[in-house]
Design a protein around this motif. Sequence first.
Motif, PDB file in Angstrom:
ATOM      1  N   TRP A 109     101.751  72.857 -20.368  1.00 22.01           N
ATOM      2  CA  TRP A 109     101.368  72.381 -18.995  1.00 22.01           C
ATOM      3  C   TRP A 109     100.295  73.118 -18.332  1.00 22.01           C
ATOM      4  CZ3 TRP A 109     103.827  68.152 -16.902  1.00 22.01           C
ATOM      5  CH2 TRP A 109     103.513  67.847 -15.447  1.00 22.01           C
ATOM      6  N   PRO A 110      99.076  72.648 -17.928  1.00 27.80           N
ATOM      7  CA  PRO A 110      98.007  73.177 -17.349  1.00 27.80           C
ATOM      8  C   PRO A 110      98.070  74.024 -16.332  1.00 27.80           C
ATOM      9  CG  PRO A 110      97.803  70.804 -17.374  1.00 27.80           C
ATOM     10  CD  PRO A 110      99.270  70.956 -17.638  1.00 27.80           C
ATOM     11  N   ARG A 111      97.509  75.196 -16.152  1.00 21.10           N
ATOM     12  CA  ARG A 111      97.597  76.223 -15.177  1.00 21.10           C
ATOM     13  C   ARG A 111      96.983  75.439 -13.764  1.00 21.10           C
ATOM     14  NH1 ARG A 111      95.297  79.369 -19.027  1.00 21.10           N
ATOM     15  NH2 ARG A 111      93.281  79.373 -17.841  1.00 21.10           N
ATOM     16  N   HIS A 112      95.987  74.840 -14.006  1.00 20.87           N
ATOM     17  CA  HIS A 112      95.401  74.121 -12.916  1.00 20.87           C
ATOM     18  C   HIS A 112      94.765  72.819 -13.748  1.00 20.87           C
ATOM     19  CE1 HIS A 112      92.021  76.847 -14.214  1.00 20.87           C
ATOM     20  NE2 HIS A 112      91.180  75.826 -13.826  1.00 20.87           N
ATOM     21  N   TRP A 113      94.769  71.632 -12.990  1.00 19.50           N
ATOM     22  CA  TRP A 113      94.193  70.605 -13.389  1.00 19.50           C
ATOM     23  C   TRP A 113      92.855  70.476 -13.401  1.00 19.50           C
ATOM     24  CZ3 TRP A 113      97.910  67.057 -15.742  1.00 19.50           C
ATOM     25  CH2 TRP A 113      98.889  67.343 -15.296  1.00 19.50           C
ATOM     26  N   ALA A 114      92.028  70.267 -14.515  1.00 19.07           N
ATOM     27  CA  ALA A 114      90.656  70.183 -14.380  1.00 19.07           C
ATOM     28  C   ALA A 114      90.232  68.961 -15.049  1.00 19.07           C
ATOM     29  CB  ALA A 114      90.050  71.274 -15.390  1.00 19.07           C
ATOM     30  N   LEU A 115      89.168  68.483 -14.432  1.00 18.45           N
ATOM     31  CA  LEU A 115      88.481  67.148 -14.914  1.00 18.45           C
ATOM     32  C   LEU A 115      87.273  67.221 -15.609  1.00 18.45           C
ATOM     33  CD1 LEU A 115      89.298  64.643 -11.807  1.00 18.45           C
ATOM     34  CD2 LEU A 115      90.643  64.924 -14.366  1.00 18.45           C
ATOM     35  N   ASP A 116      86.741  68.539 -15.680  1.00 18.61           N
ATOM     36  CA  ASP A 116      85.278  68.794 -16.421  1.00 18.61           C
ATOM     37  C   ASP A 116      85.247  68.482 -17.786  1.00 18.61           C
ATOM     38  OD1 ASP A 116      87.246  70.705 -16.847  1.00 18.61           O
ATOM     39  OD2 ASP A 116      85.425  72.280 -17.274  1.00 18.61           O
ATOM     40  N   SER A 117      86.528  68.439 -18.627  1.00 23.01           N
ATOM     41  CA  SER A 117      86.446  68.111 -19.961  1.00 23.01           C
ATOM     42  C   SER A 117      86.098  66.680 -20.019  1.00 23.01           C
ATOM     43  CB  SER A 117      87.941  68.356 -20.754  1.00 23.01           C
ATOM     44  OG  SER A 117      88.087  69.712 -20.615  1.00 23.01           O
ATOM     45  N   TYR A 118      86.527  65.901 -19.104  1.00 25.19           N
ATOM     46  CA  TYR A 118      86.082  64.227 -19.334  1.00 25.19           C
ATOM     47  C   TYR A 118      84.679  64.006 -19.145  1.00 25.19           C
ATOM     48  CZ  TYR A 118      91.102  63.009 -19.332  1.00 25.19           C
ATOM     49  OH  TYR A 118      92.242  62.874 -20.059  1.00 25.19           O
ATOM     50  N   GLN A 119      84.102  64.866 -18.033  1.00 23.46           N
ATOM     51  CA  GLN A 119      82.836  64.485 -17.880  1.00 23.46           C
ATOM     52  C   GLN A 119      81.715  65.208 -19.081  1.00 23.46           C
ATOM     53  OE1 GLN A 119      81.382  66.625 -14.328  1.00 23.46           O
ATOM     54  NE2 GLN A 119      79.598  66.119 -14.421  1.00 23.46           N
ATOM     55  N   ARG A 120      82.433  66.240 -19.649  1.00 27.23           N
ATOM     56  CA  ARG A 120      81.577  66.917 -20.682  1.00 27.23           C
ATOM     57  C   ARG A 120      81.640  65.943 -21.943  1.00 27.23           C
ATOM     58  NH1 ARG A 120      83.219  72.188 -22.344  1.00 27.23           N
ATOM     59  NH2 ARG A 120      85.229  71.742 -21.826  1.00 27.23           N
ATOM     60  N   ALA A 121      82.888  65.470 -22.221  1.00 28.49           N
ATOM     61  CA  ALA A 121      83.052  64.575 -23.179  1.00 28.49           C
ATOM     62  C   ALA A 121      82.231  63.262 -22.919  1.00 28.49           C
ATOM     63  CB  ALA A 121      84.523  64.134 -23.338  1.00 28.49           C
ATOM     64  N   TRP A 122      82.194  62.848 -22.018  1.00 24.74           N
ATOM     65  CA  TRP A 122      81.551  61.333 -21.613  1.00 24.74           C
ATOM     66  C   TRP A 122      80.011  61.654 -22.008  1.00 24.74           C
ATOM     67  CZ3 TRP A 122      82.737  56.609 -21.050  1.00 24.74           C
ATOM     68  CH2 TRP A 122      81.803  55.700 -20.605  1.00 24.74           C
ATOM     69  N   ASN A 123      79.339  62.675 -21.294  1.00 20.92           N
ATOM     70  CA  ASN A 123      77.938  63.129 -21.657  1.00 20.92           C
ATOM     71  C   ASN A 123      77.573  63.572 -23.003  1.00 20.92           C
ATOM     72  OD1 ASN A 123      77.495  62.098 -18.990  1.00 20.92           O
ATOM     73  ND2 ASN A 123      78.129  64.487 -18.143  1.00 20.92           N
ATOM     74  N   GLY A 124      78.752  64.378 -23.454  1.00 17.88           N
ATOM     75  CA  GLY A 124      78.276  65.028 -24.807  1.00 17.88           C
ATOM     76  C   GLY A 124      78.128  64.147 -25.745  1.00 17.88           C
ATOM     77  N   ALA A 125      78.913  63.117 -26.064  1.00 18.75           N
ATOM     78  CA  ALA A 125      79.048  62.334 -27.235  1.00 18.75           C
ATOM     79  C   ALA A 125      78.308  60.814 -26.906  1.00 18.75           C
ATOM     80  CB  ALA A 125      80.452  62.025 -27.459  1.00 18.75           C
ATOM     81  N   ASN A 126      77.707  60.593 -25.791  1.00 23.17           N
ATOM     82  CA  ASN A 126      76.918  59.380 -25.435  1.00 23.17           C
ATOM     83  C   ASN A 126      78.007  58.407 -25.838  1.00 23.17           C
ATOM     84  OD1 ASN A 126      75.006  57.901 -25.033  1.00 23.17           O
ATOM     85  ND2 ASN A 126      73.793  57.807 -26.985  1.00 23.17           N
ATOM     86  N   PHE A 127      79.103  58.353 -24.942  1.00 19.78           N
ATOM     87  CA  PHE A 127      80.162  57.636 -25.230  1.00 19.78           C
ATOM     88  C   PHE A 127      79.665  56.065 -24.477  1.00 19.78           C
ATOM     89  CE2 PHE A 127      84.119  58.037 -26.783  1.00 19.78           C
ATOM     90  CZ  PHE A 127      84.257  59.749 -26.994  1.00 19.78           C
ATOM     91  N   LEU A 128      78.721  55.897 -23.748  1.00 19.08           N
ATOM     92  CA  LEU A 128      78.352  54.883 -23.131  1.00 19.08           C
ATOM     93  C   LEU A 128      77.646  53.965 -24.154  1.00 19.08           C
ATOM     94  CD1 LEU A 128      78.150  53.126 -20.627  1.00 19.08           C
ATOM     95  CD2 LEU A 128      75.938  53.976 -20.120  1.00 19.08           C
TER      96      LEU A 128
END
Length: 286
Positions: free
Chosen positions: A60-79
Amino acid sequence: MKFALPTFLAESVQDYSFSGGRWALGLLLRLGALLVLLPLLIVLLTSFQPADYVLGAGLWPRHWALDSYQRAWNGANFLLAFANSTLVALGVSACQILTSALAGYALARLNFWGRQGLLLAVLATLIIPFQVLVIPVFLVLKWGHLVNTYGALILPTAANGFGIFLLRQFIRSIPVELEEAALLDGATRLQVLTQVLLPLCRPALVTLFLFTFIGEWNDLFKPLVFTTRPELITVQLALASFQEQFTADWPLLMAAVVLATLPVVLLFLVGQRQFIRGIATAGIKG
């Protein structure tokens, strides 16, 4: 001497046994669903962990973070990867629907010499792994100057034995009187197929579309072997490179997995009713 229970008591025992069996079956199905969904839950929770998360530190996350989704979308050129995977999956799905409808109709309705042998040959292709054919397919693509193009990702799987068999079985479940009536009214074979049979085959077509789209979306083998251009990167190639680059960053990797899985999950949820109907109807006639 035989002892018989009173009628009302026997019915009560029978009802109790039936309800008890249904309860046990329901419990078993719920446990099975839990086992299937548990890994997905772990992936989802891990994707919301902070960037400094260490594997084994807690689910269970200590605090909910959304930065992984932003880094994943930008880092792998998902678009770009999403656009390429969508184009390839839609192209292969359209080709398979076309080839499966034509071949399935011919095997279901037309009487010609060698029809059963051709059907057996189509079914035999289901047991041949695509990896066995990769060298001749690659040579054909190279001869046609299709390597490193979208054609290399679409044409090798433009026809499929499963789709042909599925449409053949579904067409055989449709009364032949509908086709005969259309032929008597002056319709051609092609008009019968496109205007009479295919609208009735919607569950089978949706089933084939879902199978094909999800299979092509999750395919890593063809993009890995037939393409080297970064402009043709697909979702699975992006995930593969992501894993090699960020092996220890589990929240980032799990966020990328969630992004890659979400479109096919939503697609299946939209078409699940037609999918179940298509699978259930495909085996009515042999």
